[in-house]
Design an enzyme around this catalytic site. Sequence first.
Site, PDB file in Angstrom:
ATOM      1  N   GLU A 129      48.303  23.544 -40.486  1.00  0.00           N
ATOM      2  CA  GLU A 129      48.097  22.248 -39.821  1.00  0.00           C
ATOM      3  C   GLU A 129      46.597  21.977 -39.740  1.00  0.00           C
ATOM      4  O   GLU A 129      45.781  22.649 -40.357  1.00  0.00           O
ATOM      5  CB  GLU A 129      48.718  22.274 -38.423  1.00  0.00           C
ATOM      6  CG  GLU A 129      48.188  23.403 -37.545  1.00  0.00           C
ATOM      7  CD  GLU A 129      48.950  23.559 -36.247  1.00  0.00           C
ATOM      8  OE1 GLU A 129      49.846  22.742 -35.970  1.00  0.00           O
ATOM      9  OE2 GLU A 129      48.639  24.496 -35.483  1.00  0.00           O
ATOM     10  N   ASP A 146      41.034  20.960 -30.193  1.00  0.00           N
ATOM     11  CA  ASP A 146      41.052  20.450 -31.571  1.00  0.00           C
ATOM     12  C   ASP A 146      39.777  19.688 -31.920  1.00  0.00           C
ATOM     13  O   ASP A 146      39.821  18.535 -32.360  1.00  0.00           O
ATOM     14  CB  ASP A 146      42.265  19.539 -31.797  1.00  0.00           C
ATOM     15  CG  ASP A 146      43.560  20.147 -31.285  1.00  0.00           C
ATOM     16  OD1 ASP A 146      43.753  21.351 -31.499  1.00  0.00           O
ATOM     17  OD2 ASP A 146      44.358  19.429 -30.678  1.00  0.00           O
TER      18      ASP A 146
END
Length: 509
Positions: A189, A20
């Site tokens: 997301e 991420d």
Amino acid sequence: MTPESARTYTNPVLNADWSDPDVVRVGDDFYLTASSFGRAPGLPLLHSRDLVNWTLVGHALDRLEPAHAFAAPRPDGGVWAPSLRHHADRFWIFWGDPDQGVFQVNAPEIRGPWTAPRLVKAGKGLIDPCPLWDEETGEAYLVHAWARSRSGIKNRLTGHRMHPDGTEVLDEGRVIVDGDGIPGWFTLEGPKLYRHDGWYWILAPAGSVGTGWQGAFRSRAFFGPYEERVLLEQGDTGVNGPHQGGWVRTGSGEDWFLHFQQRGAYGRVVHLQPMAWGADGWPVLGDDGTPVAEHRRPALPPQPPAEPATCDDFPGGRHGRQWSWAANPRDGWATQHSGDGLRLACVRSEDAHDLRRLPSVLTQRLPGEPRVVEVELRLDSEEPGARAGLAVLGDAYRWIGLQRDADGTAHLVHRFAEPGAAAERDADTPRPAPQGRALLRVETVAGARCRFSCDLGDGPRPTGRDFAATPWGWVGALLGLFALAPAGRGHAGSATFTRFRVGPRRTAA
């Protein structure tokens, strides 16, 4: 570096589990952070001058709170999907703890000192937050996603007005993008929030980590309405699920996008994609929307090859920045001294037969390409049942090391545990290690398969079968060093690790 390689780069630019990623430029320097979940220290900080060569320069989070929640490994909790920004002459990192809410830390310099974590918005399932200080309006905003595992909500992005000092949100929040209303979109997301060319931009992935894509949303007003477009997807490439990362612009005006690719036991490796703005005002990523494997380097001054450190001599008993404990550390696990080598106390534990439950395992990321991992071990404990070794840790794990038996003899042991199994089993027959020393070795080959061997002074010998490394929850497989002893009272001795090396595999001539 050959002339051709000096002009191009090859993906991934970070070939290990830097999950991420988000990136920011300050002057001529680029900085990147990534998820660290339940490991400590957390929030790794990487530095580059060319977006291709990266080094690890520190961490922004010493330990996780509340302490009792991170006293044991939590590969599914802790720090999820941070955002890194530079505002008002300070670095800011926002992240979501899915069990507590949105947190923030900040610092005047990338190496700190970083503030104590501040809870910006409390609640379960709040993940992937990103702030924006709008220089055009003077307003500050925050966007975040939702984890259904904690909240029952997913596929939505919620926006807030935020206090300009980043300490709190100023309203109840509003759903500004509802993925359920977009045909074909799911698992929306990871939003990253920007202001560009009069638009509010949210760069956000969807479609799940293994097979998803990178999308973009834009609106003239922060609270919407937003229109959407898919920017990057696998196409006919071998890069599955290319998404979730950050946009950065160089000082000369080039645009680039860093994102991850989920690679099983290797975790989420990081790719660099070229980025341009199309005639219709939308960004274009990669090769017209598909990932590039090789590309012209950014137009930045050439830099020497670099990557985050892996090898370690443990000078003075201190471990390098590449290591994190499996959970919050306690005093006494590692001892500083005048020489080289990592001296780990044999920590007493009732869970000593399941490394996945132990916080006192010192870990680093499994390399994303074939490597040879070696470390020298001396077991200094005389405690019956004391053991120490080198592990490949995941939902399943395997380790090789030394154990002290009841008669005082040290044995070379090789053990493993399958996913869900409560205890280890022997992977090979133990054999005497009369000197209480061993050179431990793991060779990783394609498919994250691991071959274990050892040298007790009589030459290297393989032990056990190949082991297929596995992820550990949301985390890629980890290399681990540990020293343990059965539950009891009093000091149980120690083990010393020296010359930890990670290098290329040797091939036959």
